[in-house]
Enzyme design. Structure first.
Site, PDB file in Angstrom:
ATOM      1  N   ARG A 274      42.655  35.733  45.056  1.00  0.00           N
ATOM      2  CA  ARG A 274      42.813  34.284  45.261  1.00  0.00           C
ATOM      3  C   ARG A 274      42.779  33.857  46.722  1.00  0.00           C
ATOM      4  O   ARG A 274      42.575  32.701  47.041  1.00  0.00           O
ATOM      5  CB  ARG A 274      44.150  33.843  44.654  1.00  0.00           C
ATOM      6  CG  ARG A 274      44.033  33.544  43.178  1.00  0.00           C
ATOM      7  CD  ARG A 274      44.848  32.337  42.848  1.00  0.00           C
ATOM      8  NE  ARG A 274      46.241  32.618  43.111  1.00  0.00           N
ATOM      9  CZ  ARG A 274      47.210  32.416  42.227  1.00  0.00           C
ATOM     10  NH1 ARG A 274      46.936  31.939  41.056  1.00  0.00           N
ATOM     11  NH2 ARG A 274      48.449  32.679  42.528  1.00  0.00           N
TER      12      ARG A 274
ATOM     13  N   ASP B  94      39.938  32.488  41.213  1.00  0.00           N
ATOM     14  CA  ASP B  94      41.184  32.235  40.496  1.00  0.00           C
ATOM     15  C   ASP B  94      40.942  32.692  39.054  1.00  0.00           C
ATOM     16  O   ASP B  94      40.071  32.164  38.364  1.00  0.00           O
ATOM     17  CB  ASP B  94      41.486  30.725  40.571  1.00  0.00           C
ATOM     18  CG  ASP B  94      42.792  30.385  39.885  1.00  0.00           C
ATOM     19  OD1 ASP B  94      43.194  31.138  38.966  1.00  0.00           O
ATOM     20  OD2 ASP B  94      43.402  29.368  40.265  1.00  0.00           O
TER      21      ASP B  94
ATOM     22  N   HIS C 122      50.813  59.524  31.229  1.00  0.00           N
ATOM     23  CA  HIS C 122      50.550  60.771  31.948  1.00  0.00           C
ATOM     24  C   HIS C 122      51.082  62.010  31.209  1.00  0.00           C
ATOM     25  O   HIS C 122      50.350  62.978  31.005  1.00  0.00           O
ATOM     26  CB  HIS C 122      51.178  60.745  33.346  1.00  0.00           C
ATOM     27  CG  HIS C 122      50.762  59.558  34.177  1.00  0.00           C
ATOM     28  ND1 HIS C 122      49.499  59.040  34.148  1.00  0.00           N
ATOM     29  CD2 HIS C 122      51.438  58.804  35.081  1.00  0.00           C
ATOM     30  CE1 HIS C 122      49.418  58.016  34.984  1.00  0.00           C
ATOM     31  NE2 HIS C 122      50.583  57.850  35.563  1.00  0.00           N
TER      32      HIS C 122
HETATM   33  C1  BG6 Z   1      51.914  55.954  38.423  1.00  0.00           C
HETATM   34  C2  BG6 Z   1      53.279  55.378  38.204  1.00  0.00           C
HETATM   35  O1  BG6 Z   1      51.128  55.823  37.272  1.00  0.00           O
HETATM   36  O2  BG6 Z   1      52.025  57.322  38.747  1.00  0.00           O
HETATM   37  C3  BG6 Z   1      54.153  55.569  39.428  1.00  0.00           C
HETATM   38  O3  BG6 Z   1      53.179  53.993  37.900  1.00  0.00           O
HETATM   39  C4  BG6 Z   1      54.175  57.028  39.835  1.00  0.00           C
HETATM   40  O4  BG6 Z   1      55.484  55.125  39.191  1.00  0.00           O
HETATM   41  C5  BG6 Z   1      52.763  57.571  39.936  1.00  0.00           C
HETATM   42  O5  BG6 Z   1      54.828  57.132  41.086  1.00  0.00           O
HETATM   43  C6  BG6 Z   1      52.763  59.066  40.167  1.00  0.00           C
HETATM   44  O6  BG6 Z   1      51.484  59.482  40.478  1.00  0.00           O
HETATM   45  P1  BG6 Z   1      51.242  60.793  41.358  1.00  0.00           P
HETATM   46  O7  BG6 Z   1      49.768  60.961  41.343  1.00  0.00           O
HETATM   47  O8  BG6 Z   1      51.825  60.501  42.710  1.00  0.00           O
HETATM   48  O9  BG6 Z   1      51.979  61.874  40.646  1.00  0.00           O
END
Ligand code: BG6
EC number: 1.1.1.49
Length: 491
Positions: A43, A86, A234
């Site tokens: 923006r 926007d 993850h």
């Molecule tokens: C992100 C999270 O997806 O992964 C963060 O939102 C976290 O909170 C991060 O710190 C960790 O990633 P990496 O690659 O540093 O282990």
């Protein structure tokens, strides 16, 4: 090959912390196709040159060797452009379409790195402006929703205007070199496959520990918590990489079909297991890097009465033929004792002991994700100094064994200038490779599994406190001790 990469949220945190450095590294490594435009969209009212200056100023914070020289930045900056937009104004998307139509790039990538609440609207407007043609790929950052229903709503809205193979749901853990190597180790070598199963493996432990606190993301994190931030995506993707069956080939859907089966086989929660097999914690004041640090509730942006978890430990199983009965432990948290992400595969002890081995020690394969990147195979070997044992009155042929390890350090072997997670994944998007991106059904299966936890935690007494700089609440060790095991570093 030419590409136009549009970065929604082009002046935001992710763009300058992760995406720009990754794009620059790809440029430096010569892997970014030369005929590309990177168009930051936000923006703010900026010219192309002002945007280049902004990005350059932020590169100053990038660690030494990864920082561009003046000359390198000049060359890289010629790819950078800026458009004020926007997200709620259709006319602005029309201007974006006009900019993209000034040439006919081979691929158009829309990287949606905005607040998650804006994903649906942004993708719909991209379509209204006619920008959802077959050359378009849309990258969606996590978190995609905050529960199953909101995740489905986003996926449905996206599915109305784009085909599944145009949608790149990013989970940067899949781009980490160590995770690539986990796939390579499992499916490029025949050595481990015969023992990669319940008959030989006693338990699996996944640790993703961070020493950092919530930093400047307190307000976002307080609405999210560790379960949604790290486990739903993850950690469960790591479970898939460890437990999936060998795919029939390396195509995206062959891989994703196998991952989906793992997610669908995760043991369902019951009222008992929700209590016994899940622990959540929240850090209080303690230490980090030898210094006193404040507790979570004192962090900027965090509700002083917050019940958000900054630590989670879980025990689960995969209910299929290969893994039945093998406990899988997952733990992740902020402000833990060190930055340490690793997977431990603990093998069963030798079935018949003819040596005197240290109690409780068996073979173990450790996959180090970070800060180290490599593999360790823990074995038992004959102790060097046999006199010690003889003095202790051990008879010949029964000398004690001592733990030793084979240590493979990928940074040493392949050099530290390896391709980082975002660099790898951005190149995959530009080249249209979906292997390392998450399909909508996978994501929904993961939400489906974590949802009972979210629901039950809404009703309990809140997270357990743990001091910053420790390994989380003691209940996490108690949980695993009930099975007769201990977390890796506590053995
Ligand atoms: C992100 C999270 O997806 O992964 C963060 O939102 C976290 O909170 C991060 O710190 C960790 O990633 P990496 O690659 O540093 O282990």
């Amino acid at each position: 090959m030419s590409f136009d990469l549009v970065l929604f949220g082009g002046t935001g945190d992710l763009a300058w912390r992760k995406l720009m450095p990754a794009l620059f590294q790809a440029f430096r490594h010569g892997s970014l196709p030369a005929n590309g435009r990177i168009i930051g969209v936000a923006r703010d009212d900026l010219s192309d040159d002002q945007y280049r200056e902004l990005i350059q100023s932020r590169f100053k914070a990038v660690e030494g060797a990864k920082r561009p020289t003046e000359e390198e930045f000049k060359a890289f900056a010629s790819m950078l452009h800026y458009l004020r937009l926007d997200l709620s104004k259709p006319a602005d998307y029309k201007r974006l379409a006009d900019l993209l139509n000034t040439r006919n790039a081979d691929s158009i990538i829309m990287y949606v790195a905005t607040a998650p609440a804006l994903f649906t609207q942004t993708v719909e407007q991209i379509a209204v402006a006619g920008l959802n043609g077959p050359k378009t790929r849309v990258v969606l950052e996590k978190p995609l929703g905050h529960d199953l229903a909101s995740n489905r709503a986003i996926n449905e809205a996206v599915g109305k205007v784009l085909k599944e193979n145009q949608v790149f749901r990013i989970d940067h853990y899949l781009g980490k070199p160590s995770v690539q190597n986990l796939f390579a180790m499992r499916f490029g070598n025949a050595l481990f496959e015969p023992i990669w199963r319940r008959e030989h493996i006693a338990n699996i432990q996944i640790t993703i520990a961070e020493d950092l606190g919530v930093e400047k993301r307190g307000a976002f994190y307080d609405q999210t918590g560790a379960l949604r931030d790290m486990v739903q995506n993850h950690a469960l993707q790591l479970v898939c990489a460890i437990a999936m069956e060998p795919p029939i080939n390396a195509h995206a859907d062959a891989i994703r079909d196998e991952k989906l089966k793992v997610l669908r086989s995760l043991k369902r929660w019951t009222p008992d297991s929700l209590g016994l097999h899940s622990v959540r914690g929240q850090y209080t004041a303690g230490t980090a890097y030898g210094e006193r640090v404040q507790g979570y509730k004192e962090e900027p942006g965090v509700d002083p009465e917050s019940r958000t978890e900054t630590f989670v430990a879980l025990r689960t199983e995969i209910e299929n033929w290969r893994w039945a009965g093998v406990p899988i432990y997952i733990r992740t948290g902020k402000r833990l004792a060190s930055r340490d992400a690793r997977i431990e595969i603990n093998f069963r002890p030798a079935p018949h002991a003819i040596f005197r081995s240290p109690a409780g020690v068996a073979n173990k394969l450790v996959i180090n994700l970070q800060p180290k990147d490599g593999l360790e195979l823990h074995l038992l070997a004959q102790a060097q100094d046999q006199r010690v044992s003889t003095k202790a009155g051990v008879r010949a042929g029964m000398l004690p064994l001592a733990p030793v390890q084979l240590d493979l350090d990928f940074d040493k072997r392949f050099g530290t200038e390896r391709v980082g997670a975002y660099e790898r994944l951005l190149l995959d998007v530009i080249e249209g490779r979906l292997n390392l991106f998450v399909r909508s059904d996978e994501q929904e299966a993961a939400w489906h599994w974590v949802e009972p936890l979210i629901d039950s935690w809404g009703m309990d007494g809140g997270p357990r406190p743990y001091a910053a700089g420790t390994w989380g609440p003691s209940a996490s060790s108690a949980m695993i001790a009930r099975d007769g095991f201990a977390w890796g570093e506590e053995q």
